[in-house]
Design a protein around this motif. Structure first.
Motif, mmCIF file in Angstrom:
data_model
loop_
_atom_site.group_PDB
_atom_site.id
_atom_site.type_symbol
_atom_site.label_atom_id
_atom_site.label_comp_id
_atom_site.label_asym_id
_atom_site.label_seq_id
_atom_site.Cartn_x
_atom_site.Cartn_y
_atom_site.Cartn_z
ATOM 1 N N GLU A 192 0.806 -1.232 -0.037
ATOM 2 C CA GLU A 192 0.130 -0.062 0.151
ATOM 3 C C GLU A 192 0.862 1.218 0.034
ATOM 4 O OE1 GLU A 192 -2.620 -0.105 3.421
ATOM 5 O OE2 GLU A 192 -3.877 -1.593 2.314
ATOM 6 N N ALA A 193 2.052 1.191 0.828
ATOM 7 C CA ALA A 193 2.980 2.342 0.714
ATOM 8 C C ALA A 193 3.685 2.681 -0.640
ATOM 9 C CB ALA A 193 4.072 2.274 1.797
ATOM 10 N N ARG A 194 3.917 1.504 -1.180
ATOM 11 C CA ARG A 194 4.382 1.547 -2.532
ATOM 12 C C ARG A 194 3.436 2.229 -3.411
ATOM 13 N NH1 ARG A 194 6.764 -3.356 -1.177
ATOM 14 N NH2 ARG A 194 5.054 -4.472 -2.394
ATOM 15 N N GLU A 195 2.279 1.731 -3.257
ATOM 16 C CA GLU A 195 1.159 2.293 -4.245
ATOM 17 C C GLU A 195 0.757 3.470 -3.967
ATOM 18 O OE1 GLU A 195 -2.028 -0.668 -3.712
ATOM 19 O OE2 GLU A 195 -1.272 -2.301 -4.806
ATOM 20 N N GLN A 196 0.752 3.825 -2.701
ATOM 21 C CA GLN A 196 0.667 5.412 -2.171
ATOM 22 C C GLN A 196 1.739 6.337 -2.771
ATOM 23 O OE1 GLN A 196 -2.154 6.326 -1.215
ATOM 24 N NE2 GLN A 196 -1.680 8.346 -0.597
ATOM 25 N N ARG A 197 2.943 5.765 -2.751
ATOM 26 C CA ARG A 197 4.047 6.606 -2.935
ATOM 27 C C ARG A 197 3.964 6.718 -4.417
ATOM 28 N NH1 ARG A 197 7.697 3.886 -1.230
ATOM 29 N NH2 ARG A 197 8.213 2.483 -3.019
ATOM 30 N N GLU A 198 3.804 5.733 -5.245
ATOM 31 C CA GLU A 198 3.673 5.874 -6.797
ATOM 32 C C GLU A 198 2.487 6.762 -6.962
ATOM 33 O OE1 GLU A 198 3.228 1.844 -8.170
ATOM 34 O OE2 GLU A 198 5.280 1.029 -7.596
ATOM 35 N N ARG A 199 1.272 6.544 -6.384
ATOM 36 C CA ARG A 199 0.225 7.381 -6.600
ATOM 37 C C ARG A 199 0.689 8.938 -6.450
ATOM 38 N NH1 ARG A 199 -3.612 9.629 -3.759
ATOM 39 N NH2 ARG A 199 -3.127 8.416 -2.039
#
Length: 695
Positions: A664-671
């Motif tokens: 989720e952090a990766r996805e949030q960071r990417e987002r």
């Protein structure tokens, strides 16, 4: 017996012949009644007793040379009866004249009317016939002494009587005996007992050598019991000596009533209706060496025995073959004590309980084995006894057969066979009479027997079901039953299949213990009696010093296996026994979930206390402690397993959560990065547009 008969007959003939000669002379020259007092005085001098001829004396000369005497009395000894010792109303005897002239003796029947004999024993145990017996014994001794200087034959045996010979009786005809309305009175003042036989009648038909003679006798005992005996006898001179053959018959009589009439107390019996009828018949063939009893038929109450027997008194030897149809011996035992009354206790082991005295064996020293041994030592026995149906000691036995044998003081049944309780019995039993006390040697084997009815009848206790076999052998002796059990040594073995032990349900006891451990309500008792089923039960034992000891009990069933060891002290009436029950692996969990959980556990039981009502106790402390350890061990392993599983689960969940959060952090960071880039691009576009519009 034949020799005695011979001398009695010869004595009777001599008496009749002497009377005949005296009568022949006296009848011609004298009136006998003128000499009654002289004859009485002569008899009084010979007998030592007052003697009176009260009746008339009559002669007869032809065709019978005879004499008839009226009432005669002989007084009793001093201190006894006031009435005469012997009296009779009439005595008549005669012989035929013409045969007498040819040297032959033909007599008419000796007739005795109303003979009375009064016998007495005084307070000191002295009999009123002792003086007569001593007088006759002295006369016989004097007659047997040889004149001084006479030499006895070198090969003569002074103690052996001459051989019996009945040839002297050949051609003689003895008219018999008629004894009418006689009486015998007996009084024993030492124990205040009286017996009366009145009337007594005896009739013996004409006696000729080698021809049958009828004999009839009857008596009324004590005004109540009537006895009647009949016989037909034949006396002949065989090559080996005199021989007597006879048939006999005893009419039914009441044994208990007869004992009462004889002044004896009849025995008390469990069944008051027994010993009320006795009768018999048979045939006798007797010589000086042997007596054969054939065609025997004796009836006691509703039992009948038939067969034959032989006796050789000189050896002595007994041969017999008897067959009994049926008998219930328990009916003839002493009656049991009244209900609720104790029958006695043992020797220390049988004490009173809280519920009152407990019935045990009683004092076995009172059961004396005091039968005489001396007459048995020279006895020789050969024979067979059979019983169609026997009831004894509450046991029912059929087809019983025993082959009897013995000599030199050892007597017994060499072969015992019978059928009982669906099985067969075989064995032997011996009595050793050579010592000071009787000794016994026994061996018995039961095959295929049903134990439940056997033990129920034998011990009045239903505690073992199943079929199997039992073997025992041992030996010992004693003056009483206590001594016999104490001295007896032996060994045995029992085996049973597909049965159960009553009085203890081991699986149910285990369930109760488990419920107590879990503080639960105890399980309901089974619907049937307390019992432990088994597929096989085996045990061997030894008997020594009155103690039966076992070390190898083995009981197997689908739900448990039990072993046991311990002892039972018969004389002290105590038991001390231990059983260890083990629950095997492989029990079905659905059918026995608790027992399944306790597979491999060992449950100890104790059997102690009074032999006939023992205390059977499950050792709850040990049994429950072992179960608790099993349960705690299983729970600890289960908790540790669950902790490990939970830890692994949490770790897996943590790893999964971490991976999810990182994702989720990766996805949030990417987002966010994308949104920032988009915002930057948008800002740059706007800035560019604004710059362009400015310029």
């Amino acid at each position: 017996m034949l020799r005695l008969l011979k001398w009695l007959l010869l004595g009777l003939l001599a008496l009749i012949l002497t009377l005949g000669v005296a009568i022949a002379v006296a009848a011609l020259v004298i009136d006998p009644n003128e000499y009654r007092d002289d004859l009485a005085a002569l008899a009084e001098r010979e007998l030592g007793r007052e003697f009176e001829i009260e009746g008339e004396i009559e002669w007869s000369f032809f065709p019978w040379l005879g004499i008839e005497v009226g009432r005669i009395t002989m007084a009793d000894a001093d201190g006894y009866h006031d009435e005469p010792f012997v009296e009779f109303d009439r005595l008549a005897a005669a012989m035929k004249v013409w045969p007498l002239l040819r040297g032959e003796l033909h007599t008419r029947a000796v007739e005795i009317e109303r003979p009375v004999v009064r016998l007495m024993r005084d307070e000191d145990g002295q009999d009123n016939w002792t003086d007569l017996a001593e007088r006759f014994a002295a006369e016989e001794s004097d007659a047997g002494q040889q004149p001084a200087g006479a030499d006895a034959p070198a090969d003569a045996d002074a103690t052996e009587p001459p051989p019996a010979d009945l040839e002297a009786l050949a051609g003689m005809v003895i008219g018999g005996v008629r004894l009418n309305e006689g009486a015998v009175y007996w009084e024993d003042r030492s124990d205040d007992r009286r017996i009366r036989l009145d009337p007594v009648n005896l009739e013996i038909d004409t006696l000729r050598l080698d021809e049958p003679v009828g004999i009839r006798a009857d008596a009324l005992v004590g005004d109540e019991e009537y006895l009647e005996f009949t016989s037909e006898a034949r006396l002949r001179q065989a090559d080996a000596g005199p021989e007597l053959t006879a048939s006999w018959s005893l009419s039914p009589l009441d044994p208990k009533g007869l004992l009462e009439a004889l002044g004896e107390e009849p025995p008390e019996t469990e069944d008051p209706g027994v010993l009320r009828s006795f009768s018999g018949s048979g045939e006798i063939d007797a010589t000086a060496e042997r007596i054969d009893l054939t065609g025997l038929a004796v009836e006691l109450d509703d039992s009948r025995v038939e067969g034959e027997a032989a006796i050789e008194p000189a050896h002595p030897t007994i041969e017999l073959a008897l067959q009994l149809d049926h008998i219930d011996l328990d009916r003839y035992l002493l009656p049991e004590t009244a209900e609720g009354e104790p029958s006695g206790h043992g020797n220390g082991g049988n004490t009173d309980s809280d519920d009152g005295p407990r019935e045990g064996l009683g004092d076995l020293r009172e059961v004396a084995l005091d039968f005489p041994l001396e007459p048995l030592r020279p006895l020789v026995v050969e024979g067979r006894i059979g019983i169609d149906e026997l009831h004894a000691a509450d046991l029912t036995v059929s087809d019983f057969e025993a082959r009897l044998t013995g000599s030199e003081g050892e007597l017994g049944a060499e072969s015992l066979r019978a059928r009982l309780y669906e099985g067969e019995l075989a064995g032997h039993a011996w009595l050793d009479a050579r010592g000071d006390v009787p000794a016994f040697n026994v061996a018995t084997s039961l095959e295929g027997v049903a134990f439940a009815p056997l033990l129920e009848d034998l011990l009045d206790r239903d505690w073992l079901h199943g079929r199997g076999h039992f073997h025992f052998e041992g030996s010992g002796g004693g003056a009483h039953l206590h001594g016999l059990i104490e001295d007896f040594e032996g060994s045995g073995r029992i085996a049973a299949e597909d049965g159960n032990l009553l009085g203890l349900n081991i699986p149910h006891k285990i369930r109760e213990a488990a419920a107590q451990l879990r503080r639960e309500e105890p399980p309901e008792a089974p619907g049937h009696d307390e019992r432990t089923d088994f597929s096989d039960l085996t045990a061997s034992f030894t008997l020594e010093d009155g103690i039966a000891h076992n070390e190898d009990l083995l009981l197997e069933s689908p739900v448990l296996q039990a072993t046991g060891e311990g002892s039972a002290n018969i004389l002290a009436e105590e038991i001390d026994y231990r059983v260890r029950a083990t629950l095997p692996d492989g029990l079905n969990e659905e059918d026995a979930p608790l027992l399944h959980r306790l597979a491999g556990a060992t449950i100890p039981l104790e059997i102690t206390g009074f032999l006939f009502e023992p205390d059977i106790r499950l050792d709850l402390a040990e049994a429950l402690g072992e179960e608790r350890l099993e349960r705690l061990g299983a729970a600890r392993e289960e908790i540790e397993e669950r902790v490990d599983e939970e830890r692994e689960r949490l770790e897996r969940e943590a790893e999964q959560e971490q991976e999810r959060l990182e994702q989720e952090a990766r996805e949030q960071r990417e987002r966010l990065e994308q949104e920032a880039e988009e915002q930057r691009d948008e800002a740059e576009r706007r800035l560019r547009d604004e710059v362009e519009s400015f310029f």
